[in-house]
Structure formats: structure tokens, C-alpha cells
Design a protein around this motif. Structure first.
Motif, PDB file in Angstrom:
ATOM      1  N   VAL A   1      -1.127  -5.631   2.885  1.00  0.00           N
ATOM      2  CA  VAL A   1       0.007  -4.096   2.861  1.00  0.00           C
ATOM      3  C   VAL A   1       0.903  -3.166   1.899  1.00  0.00           C
ATOM      4  O   VAL A   1       1.298  -2.853   1.272  1.00  0.00           O
ATOM      5  N   MET A   2       1.780  -5.109   1.661  1.00  0.00           N
ATOM      6  CA  MET A   2       3.032  -4.925   1.156  1.00  0.00           C
ATOM      7  C   MET A   2       2.907  -4.868  -0.417  1.00  0.00           C
ATOM      8  O   MET A   2       3.482  -3.860  -1.154  1.00  0.00           O
ATOM      9  N   VAL A   3       1.859  -5.257  -1.375  1.00  0.00           N
ATOM     10  CA  VAL A   3       2.056  -4.732  -2.848  1.00  0.00           C
ATOM     11  C   VAL A   3       0.981  -3.595  -3.106  1.00  0.00           C
ATOM     12  O   VAL A   3       1.391  -3.046  -3.941  1.00  0.00           O
ATOM     13  N   MET A   4       0.642  -2.665  -1.514  1.00  0.00           N
ATOM     14  CA  MET A   4       0.031  -1.515  -2.253  1.00  0.00           C
ATOM     15  C   MET A   4       1.375  -0.085  -1.791  1.00  0.00           C
ATOM     16  O   MET A   4       0.282   0.855  -1.834  1.00  0.00           O
ATOM     17  N   THR A   5       2.178  -0.578  -1.245  1.00  0.00           N
ATOM     18  CA  THR A   5       3.056   0.723  -0.255  1.00  0.00           C
ATOM     19  C   THR A   5       3.655   0.887  -1.681  1.00  0.00           C
ATOM     20  O   THR A   5       3.823   2.306  -1.415  1.00  0.00           O
ATOM     21  N   PRO A   6       3.811  -0.225  -2.669  1.00  0.00           N
ATOM     22  CA  PRO A   6       4.784   1.000  -4.132  1.00  0.00           C
ATOM     23  C   PRO A   6       3.638   1.907  -4.224  1.00  0.00           C
ATOM     24  O   PRO A   6       4.195   2.900  -5.201  1.00  0.00           O
ATOM     25  N   VAL A   7       2.180   1.656  -4.700  1.00  0.00           N
ATOM     26  CA  VAL A   7       1.412   2.405  -5.010  1.00  0.00           C
ATOM     27  C   VAL A   7       1.977   3.811  -4.516  1.00  0.00           C
ATOM     28  O   VAL A   7       1.162   4.881  -4.874  1.00  0.00           O
ATOM     29  N   HIS A   8       0.796   2.867  -3.060  1.00  0.00           N
ATOM     30  CA  HIS A   8       1.296   5.109  -2.325  1.00  0.00           C
ATOM     31  C   HIS A   8       2.059   5.722  -2.425  1.00  0.00           C
ATOM     32  O   HIS A   8       2.354   6.984  -2.402  1.00  0.00           O
ATOM     33  N   MET A   9       3.331   5.057  -2.575  1.00  0.00           N
ATOM     34  CA  MET A   9       5.035   6.029  -2.852  1.00  0.00           C
ATOM     35  C   MET A   9       4.857   6.769  -3.942  1.00  0.00           C
ATOM     36  O   MET A   9       4.950   7.985  -4.106  1.00  0.00           O
ATOM     37  N   ASP A  10       4.033   5.864  -5.214  1.00  0.00           N
ATOM     38  CA  ASP A  10       4.598   6.181  -6.196  1.00  0.00           C
ATOM     39  C   ASP A  10       3.560   7.177  -6.599  1.00  0.00           C
ATOM     40  O   ASP A  10       3.492   8.217  -7.598  1.00  0.00           O
ATOM     41  N   HIS A  11       2.642   7.538  -5.668  1.00  0.00           N
ATOM     42  CA  HIS A  11       1.436   8.682  -6.352  1.00  0.00           C
ATOM     43  C   HIS A  11       2.152   9.840  -5.731  1.00  0.00           C
ATOM     44  O   HIS A  11       1.657  10.648  -6.301  1.00  0.00           O
TER      45      HIS A  11
END
Length: 414
Positions: free
Chosen positions: A250-260
Motif C-alpha cells: 500500500v505504501m509504495v503505491m500511495t504516491p502513485v495514486h496521489m500523483d495521478h
């Protein structure tokens, strides 16, 4: 058990925890700086963002690969030998990353990041060093103190990336290589600190290790079978590994999720900082509760907290930094429960002659599972969504919580 008098044992234990904690501040700083820019260097050299995730995964994989050899060194030559070897290997990896950034050579970068992971493995095994001389009923608190010390370096590290980049420019290196100069220095100084000050060796003084207990079958397969044959040790291992898989995924994909949705890097960094605070900041409280209330209840509480984190994070819109911050904080806090209580439970549930081998196996399983989970997380998000990823993490933790509650009670000592 060593014949050392209790007063001397207690004094050495206090010194050991203090030295390990100081080394963890530096080691945590080096790891955090490296994680912050390792993927960026890979993307810059390759000219594509596609390799950034692979670069980060190599660091986790390196920690998994190094776990068992470092445990063997610890068992045969003492706690100091294992920790110092891991940190110095990580320093060599940092030097290779700097060289690769200068030469723009991707294979050398990947090798450097793989070796860099050995310092992460050493940092994880340092927590067990705090338990070698711990008094009965205080192992989790000693372990959690060393885990807590990582907070300082982990929070400070990413904030040094920009000034470290300027340092790299000053000495004629690419800006992204500068942070790994800081990592090299941090790992080297941390290793020297342990080499000079971690005396007497706590593992030797406790009467543990091959030299004190005689030869044992302590290979990976034998150690894993030993853990599997002891229900409470298996509960501890499952808690450690599952918490790490759910947290990393979950942690590694949270920045990607927000960057979208074009959330600023400052806000994303703040969310991750809150997450790190949850991981390390409350570990002394977690350790106290694990000693007082019991390992299994704290493990179960951690799975509940992580399941709640999955629900909150998965339901939060990508632009809602507050909700995501709450979710990531809970994710870190639940991870702390699983790591501290699970590590203490595993250590006390296996015989002394095979303890260091079991600790190495636990870190191998922990980091190996996280490397796989982190890699699959991107696939889940690409083909489903971040919400489904968070829901999967929540479901995993619910299952582990139920398993821990049942097996932990069945195997509870009389």
C-alpha cells in the motif's frame, strides 16, 4: 547462559541498547536517503519511469538475500560481526551507485542497489541484538527502543536529499548521486560505531551462538521447519511477514495514486512522513504493551489497525491528503505492532541454539514477501485500482488476525 553476574549483565544491556540505537539513527538515515532517490537515478539513466519500481524492489530483494548470510555470521562470529558486515556491504553498494550514476551504467546501478539492501537487513537484525541480554518480560521493550531510534534517521533522511544533491554537484557528480554519498558516509560511520563500541558482544555474553551451544542444523530449510513446528514461532513469523507485505504494497503505491491527480510532491512527502511516524514513533508503547498484555494480543490488535488502514486508504479519494494521511498512519502503526510483538514472540519461541538462524529466516521471508508484494501491487493498481489493492491488504490482515488469535491461544504456555 553465561555466568555473568546480573548487575554486569544489566549494565551491558543498557550499553548495548544505547549503541544499537545510535547506530540505527545513522543507518536509518542512510537507508531513507537511498530509498528516496534510488528509483530516480534508475529512471534518469534508463530514460523511462518503468525501471524506477524495479530499482526500489532490488533494495528490498537485497535485504532478503543478505538476511541469512548475516544471520550465519552472527551465529558463528557474534552479533557485532553480522551487523558490521551488513553495514559495510551497504556502504560498498552506495559507492557503486555513485559510480553508476557518474558512468550512467544501469547494470552497475542495479548491483549497487542490491548490495545497498544488506544495510537494511543489518538494520532489521539490530532489533534482535537488543533482546540478547534482555531481562525476562522486557524483551519487547528493548527491541522497540532500537526500532524507535530508526525514526530520527528515517524522517531526516528524505529531507537531506536536496542539500545532498547540491553536495554532489560541488564535487563534480550528478546531483542525484549526492544523496548516496551521504548514504555511504552514514553506513560507514554506523558500522565503525558498532565495531568499536558494541563490546562485549551481547550474543556471546548471553551464551548464544555456535561457539557457545555447539553445531546445529541451521540452514534455511531446517530453520523454517523448526519455526513451523512451533505454533507460537509460526504466529510470530506470519505476523512479521504479512504486516510487511501489506505495509509495503500500500505504501509504495500511495504516491502513485496521489500523483495521478497532480497532488504536489510536498503534500505526498507529508503523507509519507506521517506514515513513517506511525511505523516507528510509537514503537516503545507497542513494546511495553507486548510485554505487559502479551505478544499475541498486540499482534491481533495490529492486524485490526492495518485492516482499518486498508479501508480508510482505499475509500479515500486520491486528492484527499488528510484521509490518506490517516490511513497511512494507521498502516504504519499496525506494522509496528506486527514487527515488534511478532519479533519478540519468534525469538522467545525457538531454542537458543537455533535462534539467530530463525531470526535470519524471518527477515528473509519478510523482505522476500515484501519484494513480491511490492511488485504485484503495481499490477493490481494497473488492472484494478488502488482501492482494490487496499482492500486486499485489509483482507490479508483480517485473515492473519484470526489465525493468530486461534493458534496463539492454542499454543499459549501454561
Amino acid at each position: 547462559m553465561s555466568a555473568v553476574v546480573p548487575a554486569e549483565r544489566a549494565a551491558v544491556q543498557r550499553r548495548t541498547v544505547a549503541v544499537l540505537s545510535a547506530a540505527q539513527v545513522l543507518g536509518g538515515l542512510g537507508v531513507a536517503v537511498g530509498i528516496a532517490v534510488g528509483g530516480l537515478i534508475a529512471a534518469d539513466i534508463a530514460g523511462t519511469d518503468g525501471v524506477a519500481g524495479l530499482a526500489q524492489t532490488l533494495g528490498v530483494l537485497g535485504a532478503a538475500v543478505a538476511a541469512v548470510p548475516l544471520a550465519w555470521l552472527t551465529r558463528t562470529h557474534g552479533r557485532r560481526a553480522g551487523l558490521v558486515s551488513g553495514l559495510f556491504t551497504g556502504a560498498v553498494g552506495a559507492a557503486l551507485v555513485v559510480t553508476a550514476a557518474e558512468l550512467r551504467w544501469l547494470p552497475l546501478l542495479f548491483l549497487g542497489l542490491l548490495l545497498f539492501g544488506a544495510a537494511t537487513a543489518a538494520g532489521l537484525q539490530a532489533r534482535y541484538g537488543a533482546t540478547d541480554l534482555a531481562e525476562p518480560g522486557r524483551a519487547a521493550r528493548a527491541l522497540s527502543t532500537v526500532v524507535w531510534a530508526t525514526t530520527v534517521g528515517s524522517v531526516l533522511g528524505p529531507n537531506l536529499s536536496e542539500p545532498a544533491g547540491r553536495l554532489g554537484t560541488v564535487v563534480g557528480l550528478p546531483p542525484l548521486a549526492g544523496p548516496f554519498l551521504v548514504t555511504f558516509v552514514a553506513f560507514t560511520v554506523s558500522g565503525l560505531l558498532l565495531f568499536v563500541l558494541l563490546r562485549p558482544d551481547p550474543l556471546r555474553l548471553a551464551g548464544l551462538g555456535t561457539a557457545a551451544t555447539g553445531p546445529e542444523r541451521t540452514g534455511f530449510a531446517a530453520s523454517l521447519r523448526d519455526i513451523a513446528a512451533r505454533p507460537r514461532a509460526l504466529v510470530g513469523l506470519c505476523a512479521i511477514a504479512s504486516s510487511h507485505v501489506a505495509m509495503v504494497s500500500v505504501m509504495v503505491m500511495t504516491p502513485v495514486h496521489m500523483d495521478h491527480v497532480d497532488v504536489s510532491l510536498t503534500i505526498i512527502g507529508l503523507v509519507i512522513s506521517v506514515h513513517i511516524l506511525g511505523m516507528y514513533g510509537f514503537s516503545p508503547i507497542v513494546g511495553y504493551l507486548a510485554d505487559k498484555a502479551g505478544r499475541v494480543p498486540v499482534i491481533v490488535a495490529g492486524t485490526v489497525i492495518m485492516a482499518a488502514a486498508g479501508v480508510v486508504s482505499g475509500a479515500a479519494p486520491a486528492h484527499h491528503a488528510v484521509l490518506l494521511g490517516v490511513g497511512l498512519f494507521l498502516l504504519g502503526l499496525g506494522w509496528s505492532c506486527g514487527l515488534v510483538a511478532g519479533s519478540a514472540l519468534l525469538s522467545e519461541s525457538v531454542p537458543a541454539p537455533t535462534r539467530t538462524a530463525a531470526q535470519g529466516v524471518s527477515d528473509l521471508v519478510m523482505n522476500g514477501s515484501a519484494a513480491i508484494g511490492g511488485s504485484l501491487a503495481g499490477v493490481v493498481v494497473a488492472f484494478a485500482s488502488y482501492g482494490w489493492l487496499a482492500a486486499g491488504a485489509a483482507a490479508l490482515m483480517i485473515g492473519i488476525g484470526l489465525y493468530s488469535a486461534v493458534r496463539g491461544r492454542e499454543a499459549a504456555p501454561a
